[in-house]
Motif scaffolding. Structure first.
Motif, PDB file in Angstrom:
ATOM      1  N   LEU A 133       0.730  -1.235  -0.114  1.00 65.65           N
ATOM      2  CA  LEU A 133       0.015  -0.115  -0.132  1.00 65.65           C
ATOM      3  C   LEU A 133       1.014   1.066  -0.115  1.00 65.65           C
ATOM      4  O   LEU A 133       1.607   1.352   0.561  1.00 65.65           O
ATOM      5  CB  LEU A 133      -1.032  -0.073   1.250  1.00 65.65           C
ATOM      6  CG  LEU A 133      -1.974  -0.925   1.293  1.00 65.65           C
ATOM      7  CD1 LEU A 133      -2.957  -0.911   2.614  1.00 65.65           C
ATOM      8  CD2 LEU A 133      -3.001  -0.775   0.153  1.00 65.65           C
ATOM      9  N   GLU A 134       0.550   2.202  -0.811  1.00 65.57           N
ATOM     10  CA  GLU A 134       1.431   3.193  -1.049  1.00 65.57           C
ATOM     11  C   GLU A 134       0.573   4.608  -1.806  1.00 65.57           C
ATOM     12  O   GLU A 134      -0.097   4.312  -2.506  1.00 65.57           O
ATOM     13  CB  GLU A 134       2.666   2.833  -1.994  1.00 65.57           C
ATOM     14  CG  GLU A 134       3.680   3.957  -2.449  1.00 65.57           C
ATOM     15  CD  GLU A 134       4.395   4.795  -1.550  1.00 65.57           C
ATOM     16  OE1 GLU A 134       5.066   4.048  -0.504  1.00 65.57           O
ATOM     17  OE2 GLU A 134       4.151   5.974  -1.354  1.00 65.57           O
ATOM     18  N   LEU A 135       1.098   5.548  -0.894  1.00 68.20           N
ATOM     19  CA  LEU A 135       0.512   6.809  -1.534  1.00 68.20           C
ATOM     20  C   LEU A 135       0.789   7.489  -2.698  1.00 68.20           C
ATOM     21  O   LEU A 135       0.302   8.084  -3.474  1.00 68.20           O
ATOM     22  CB  LEU A 135       0.567   7.709  -0.476  1.00 68.20           C
ATOM     23  CG  LEU A 135      -0.217   9.205  -0.504  1.00 68.20           C
ATOM     24  CD1 LEU A 135      -1.555   9.073  -0.402  1.00 68.20           C
ATOM     25  CD2 LEU A 135       0.149  10.161   0.807  1.00 68.20           C
ATOM     26  N   ASP A 136       2.215   7.487  -3.048  1.00 64.75           N
ATOM     27  CA  ASP A 136       3.134   8.062  -4.141  1.00 64.75           C
ATOM     28  C   ASP A 136       2.734   7.153  -5.451  1.00 64.75           C
ATOM     29  O   ASP A 136       3.059   6.346  -5.572  1.00 64.75           O
ATOM     30  CB  ASP A 136       4.541   7.781  -3.851  1.00 64.75           C
ATOM     31  CG  ASP A 136       5.250   8.570  -5.068  1.00 64.75           C
ATOM     32  OD1 ASP A 136       4.830   8.909  -5.976  1.00 64.75           O
ATOM     33  OD2 ASP A 136       6.571   8.782  -4.829  1.00 64.75           O
ATOM     34  N   ALA A 137       2.018   7.927  -6.374  1.00 59.34           N
ATOM     35  CA  ALA A 137       1.508   7.433  -7.683  1.00 59.34           C
ATOM     36  C   ALA A 137       2.609   6.992  -8.568  1.00 59.34           C
ATOM     37  O   ALA A 137       2.626   5.957  -9.050  1.00 59.34           O
ATOM     38  CB  ALA A 137       0.505   8.423  -8.338  1.00 59.34           C
ATOM     39  N   ASP A 138       3.816   7.950  -8.641  1.00 62.62           N
ATOM     40  CA  ASP A 138       4.810   7.375  -9.462  1.00 62.62           C
ATOM     41  C   ASP A 138       5.585   6.111  -8.789  1.00 62.62           C
ATOM     42  O   ASP A 138       5.986   5.346  -9.569  1.00 62.62           O
ATOM     43  CB  ASP A 138       6.009   8.443  -9.364  1.00 62.62           C
ATOM     44  CG  ASP A 138       5.515   9.733  -9.868  1.00 62.62           C
ATOM     45  OD1 ASP A 138       4.563  10.044 -10.812  1.00 62.62           O
ATOM     46  OD2 ASP A 138       5.979  10.930  -9.434  1.00 62.62           O
ATOM     47  N   LEU A 139       5.576   5.908  -7.511  1.00 56.56           N
ATOM     48  CA  LEU A 139       5.980   4.991  -6.906  1.00 56.56           C
ATOM     49  C   LEU A 139       5.360   3.638  -7.304  1.00 56.56           C
ATOM     50  O   LEU A 139       5.745   2.823  -7.690  1.00 56.56           O
ATOM     51  CB  LEU A 139       6.368   5.230  -5.506  1.00 56.56           C
ATOM     52  CG  LEU A 139       7.171   4.186  -4.523  1.00 56.56           C
ATOM     53  CD1 LEU A 139       8.605   3.983  -5.450  1.00 56.56           C
ATOM     54  CD2 LEU A 139       7.461   4.834  -3.163  1.00 56.56           C
ATOM     55  N   VAL A 140       3.902   3.804  -7.203  1.00 57.88           N
ATOM     56  CA  VAL A 140       3.277   2.880  -7.528  1.00 57.88           C
ATOM     57  C   VAL A 140       3.335   2.304  -8.928  1.00 57.88           C
ATOM     58  O   VAL A 140       3.465   1.068  -9.322  1.00 57.88           O
ATOM     59  CB  VAL A 140       1.623   3.270  -7.380  1.00 57.88           C
ATOM     60  CG1 VAL A 140       0.488   1.854  -7.875  1.00 57.88           C
ATOM     61  CG2 VAL A 140       1.370   3.359  -5.854  1.00 57.88           C
ATOM     62  N   THR A 141       3.342   3.228  -9.794  1.00 62.84           N
ATOM     63  CA  THR A 141       3.623   2.920 -11.119  1.00 62.84           C
ATOM     64  C   THR A 141       4.974   2.272 -11.407  1.00 62.84           C
ATOM     65  O   THR A 141       5.092   1.227 -12.137  1.00 62.84           O
ATOM     66  CB  THR A 141       3.550   4.142 -12.233  1.00 62.84           C
ATOM     67  OG1 THR A 141       2.677   4.884 -11.776  1.00 62.84           O
ATOM     68  CG2 THR A 141       3.847   3.995 -13.589  1.00 62.84           C
ATOM     69  N   PHE A 142       6.001   2.784 -10.751  1.00 62.25           N
ATOM     70  CA  PHE A 142       7.330   2.121 -11.022  1.00 62.25           C
ATOM     71  C   PHE A 142       7.219   0.612 -10.172  1.00 62.25           C
ATOM     72  O   PHE A 142       7.998  -0.394 -11.067  1.00 62.25           O
ATOM     73  CB  PHE A 142       8.354   2.846  -9.948  1.00 62.25           C
ATOM     74  CG  PHE A 142       9.656   2.367 -10.063  1.00 62.25           C
ATOM     75  CD1 PHE A 142      10.688   2.181 -11.028  1.00 62.25           C
ATOM     76  CD2 PHE A 142      10.016   1.548  -8.714  1.00 62.25           C
ATOM     77  CE1 PHE A 142      12.080   1.789 -10.679  1.00 62.25           C
ATOM     78  CE2 PHE A 142      11.198   0.986  -8.656  1.00 62.25           C
ATOM     79  CZ  PHE A 142      12.037   1.055  -9.613  1.00 62.25           C
ATOM     80  N   LEU A 143       6.647   0.425  -9.094  1.00 60.61           N
ATOM     81  CA  LEU A 143       6.779  -0.810  -8.595  1.00 60.61           C
ATOM     82  C   LEU A 143       5.740  -1.801  -9.404  1.00 60.61           C
ATOM     83  O   LEU A 143       6.412  -3.081  -9.551  1.00 60.61           O
ATOM     84  CB  LEU A 143       6.122  -0.884  -7.017  1.00 60.61           C
ATOM     85  CG  LEU A 143       6.906  -0.251  -6.148  1.00 60.61           C
ATOM     86  CD1 LEU A 143       6.032  -0.107  -5.007  1.00 60.61           C
ATOM     87  CD2 LEU A 143       8.195  -1.209  -5.696  1.00 60.61           C
ATOM     88  N   LYS A 144       4.669  -1.536 -10.095  1.00 59.84           N
ATOM     89  CA  LYS A 144       4.069  -2.209 -10.925  1.00 59.84           C
ATOM     90  C   LYS A 144       4.780  -2.810 -12.196  1.00 59.84           C
ATOM     91  O   LYS A 144       4.710  -3.879 -12.464  1.00 59.84           O
ATOM     92  CB  LYS A 144       2.711  -1.544 -11.331  1.00 59.84           C
ATOM     93  CG  LYS A 144       1.720  -1.543 -10.323  1.00 59.84           C
ATOM     94  CD  LYS A 144       0.284  -1.157 -10.899  1.00 59.84           C
ATOM     95  CE  LYS A 144      -0.572  -1.280  -9.728  1.00 59.84           C
ATOM     96  NZ  LYS A 144      -1.828  -0.079  -9.854  1.00 59.84           N
ATOM     97  N   ALA A 145       5.570  -1.801 -12.790  1.00 60.70           N
ATOM     98  CA  ALA A 145       6.532  -2.111 -13.895  1.00 60.70           C
ATOM     99  C   ALA A 145       7.570  -3.256 -13.903  1.00 60.70           C
ATOM    100  O   ALA A 145       7.624  -3.896 -14.440  1.00 60.70           O
ATOM    101  CB  ALA A 145       6.846  -0.686 -14.449  1.00 60.70           C
ATOM    102  N   LYS A 146       8.049  -2.863 -12.344  1.00 58.69           N
ATOM    103  CA  LYS A 146       9.188  -3.703 -12.234  1.00 58.69           C
ATOM    104  C   LYS A 146       8.733  -5.337 -11.698  1.00 58.69           C
ATOM    105  O   LYS A 146       9.760  -6.080 -11.690  1.00 58.69           O
ATOM    106  CB  LYS A 146      10.068  -3.202 -11.176  1.00 58.69           C
ATOM    107  CG  LYS A 146      10.803  -1.894 -11.636  1.00 58.69           C
ATOM    108  CD  LYS A 146      11.985  -2.074 -12.397  1.00 58.69           C
ATOM    109  CE  LYS A 146      12.510  -0.677 -12.843  1.00 58.69           C
ATOM    110  NZ  LYS A 146      13.824  -1.009 -13.408  1.00 58.69           N
ATOM    111  N   SER A 147       7.359  -5.268 -11.327  1.00 61.96           N
ATOM    112  CA  SER A 147       7.148  -6.578 -10.757  1.00 61.96           C
ATOM    113  C   SER A 147       6.693  -7.743 -11.539  1.00 61.96           C
ATOM    114  O   SER A 147       6.258  -8.644 -11.195  1.00 61.96           O
ATOM    115  CB  SER A 147       6.323  -6.170  -9.488  1.00 61.96           C
ATOM    116  OG  SER A 147       5.047  -5.770  -9.842  1.00 61.96           O
ATOM    117  N   ASP A 148       6.397  -7.243 -12.757  1.00 64.56           N
ATOM    118  CA  ASP A 148       5.627  -8.147 -13.677  1.00 64.56           C
ATOM    119  C   ASP A 148       4.174  -8.822 -13.134  1.00 64.56           C
ATOM    120  O   ASP A 148       4.267 -10.120 -13.404  1.00 64.56           O
ATOM    121  CB  ASP A 148       6.353  -9.084 -14.345  1.00 64.56           C
ATOM    122  CG  ASP A 148       7.689  -8.528 -14.713  1.00 64.56           C
ATOM    123  OD1 ASP A 148       7.698  -7.584 -15.152  1.00 64.56           O
ATOM    124  OD2 ASP A 148       8.773  -9.183 -14.288  1.00 64.56           O
ATOM    125  N   GLY A 149       3.617  -8.410 -12.152  1.00 66.22           N
ATOM    126  CA  GLY A 149       2.459  -8.671 -11.529  1.00 66.22           C
ATOM    127  C   GLY A 149       2.752  -9.837 -10.570  1.00 66.22           C
ATOM    128  O   GLY A 149       1.913 -10.547 -10.134  1.00 66.22           O
TER     129      GLY A 149
END
Ligand SMILES: C[S@@+](CC[C@H](N)C(=O)[O-])C[C@H]1O[C@@H](n2cnc3c(N)ncnc32)[C@H](O)[C@@H]1O
Length: 389
Positions: A236-252
């Motif tokens: 759970l994270e507030l920072d939208a940029d970080l959320v996008t980064f984590l999603k991109a790096k984690s391949d689901g």
């Protein structure tokens, strides 16, 4: 031929453009500009090869990104620290401490200087308006405790850290992370700290455990899924940029949700995690709601765990932190002192030095005692007290 390995304090960031990569030894403050093929070269070192004769590698060695057996050189600021501690002890006590040439002698000199400092040079308390200054200025003895504690921690753990186990894959994964945002109270730790936190959690948790990360600028969630397929990880994270980064790096491989913890954890995430990990804000209010979210999301079971990172000495009020833990029935099982490292940036350094100078702390050795490169935090392993679970 000397064996070589990567410094545990290696990090990589973009330089002035996205073409330029800066490889840094965070402990020495030394850096080298790299190109795309530098990754490959450093990866080879991580795999145990020595690229003798490569000119870029020679620069990487000179900047201590790559370490070799038998190296003894210390970071620059240590020589200044040693000189000023001796001069200070001599000036204030008349004693003439011998030159310190080993880590143990340096520790002894620091211990003696601390006694002399506390006897002769403690800054006075600030008595002006409270709204312009932080809590540390009002309690300068806390700043002095912090200064000696962190200098000692650096000498003890980092001055001669010859660890050879840096997970270089994480440095590569992390390097294009979003910039730090002060408005979300971000202050991310160095890559090896993320690695060690994730390793410790993997050791402690049973396969199949569900783990929740509350706020993840430290990228622990990402490190966990890089290290094992045995855990189910949510963030759970507030920072939208970080959320996008984590999603991109984690391949689901894990779930990342943009969410403001001020609203508590979503109902669907209550009482269902075997472990929670977090590095909460340092202000009273932020710490409290992060801890409440941690408690709410944990299964109410004996072996549920909270892996909590913080440094009580720098909190707005340490007493409130201890009483919050107690209130919420979070019981500390184990404390790993000075486990986490963050860059001690010059903004903080100058603020601390300015506050101490204003309150009467001597220019030397205060300046040198604030020369350490890292802020530290402890890592607490907590369980739920059964009566309050
Ligand atoms: C609070 S920061 C802590 C930083 C560190 N402990 C420090 O101050 O030195 C940790 C993470 O929580 C995130 N965060 C901050 N406020 C939040 C909120 N209200 N809800 C969810 N995440 C939040 C930040 O973006 C960051 O990734």
């Amino acid at each position: 031929m000397n064996r070589t390995w990567l410094s545990p304090h290696l990090d990589a960031r973009y330089g002035n453009s996205t073409e330029e990569i800066l490889f840094t030894n965070l402990s020495y403050g030394t850096r080298v500009v790299g190109q795309e093929d530098s990754w490959e070269k450093l990866r080879s070192v991580a795999e145990g090869k020595d690229l003798n004769g490569d000119p870029w590698m020679a620069r990487a060695k000179a900047a201590f990104l790559v370490r070799s057996e038998g190296e003894t050189e210390w970071p620059d600021f240590i020589a200044r620290l040693e000189t000023h501690l001796r001069q200070f002890v001599k000036k204030k006590s008349g004693e003439e401490p011998p030159r310190a040439t080993t880590r143990e002698e340096l520790m002894e000199l620091l211990n003696r200087a601390e006694v002399v400092f506390r006897e002769t040079s403690m800054p006075s308390s600030y008595s002006g308006p409270a709204e312009h200054v932080g809590p540390l200025m009002h309690k300068p003895e806390r700043l002095i405790d912090f200064m000696f504690d962190h200098t000692r921690a650096f000498l003890e753990y980092d001055l001669e850290d010859h660890s050879q186990d840096l997970a270089f894959g994480l440095v590569e994964k992390f390097f294009d992370r979003p910039a730090m945002k002060l408005r979300y109270e971000q202050q991310f730790c160095i890559p090896r700290t993320t690695q060690l936190r994730a390793q410790l959690m993997v050791e402690r948790l049973k396969p199949g455990s569900r783990v929740l990360v509350l706020g993840d600028d430290d990228l622990v969630g990402l490190a966990l899924v890089e290290m094992t397929e045995q855990l189910q990880v949510d963030v759970l994270e507030l920072d939208a940029d970080l959320v996008t980064f984590l999603k991109a790096k984690s391949d689901g491989r894990f779930t990342v949700l943009e969410h403001n913890l001020r609203h508590g954890v979503p109902d669907s995430m209550k009482n269902c995690y075997d472990a929670v990990t977090t590095d909460p804000p340092y202000a009273d209010d932020g710490m409290r709601f992060f801890l409440e979210c941690a408690k709410a999301s944990l299964k109410k079971e004996e072996d549920s765990r909270l892996f909590l990172t913080t440094f009580p000495g720098l909190l707005e009020s340490p007493e409130k932190f201890w009483s919050d833990l107690n209130d919420l029935g979070l019981h500390i099982l184990q404390t790993h002192k000075h486990f986490s490292r963050y860059i001690y940036n010059n903004t903080y350094r100058v603020q601390h030095l300015a506050a101490l100078r204003y309150l009467g702390s001597p220019l030397h050795p205060t300046t040198e005692l604030l020369g350490f490169p890292f802020l530290y935090a402890h890592f607490f392993e907590c369980s739920l007290e059964s009566s309050k679970a």
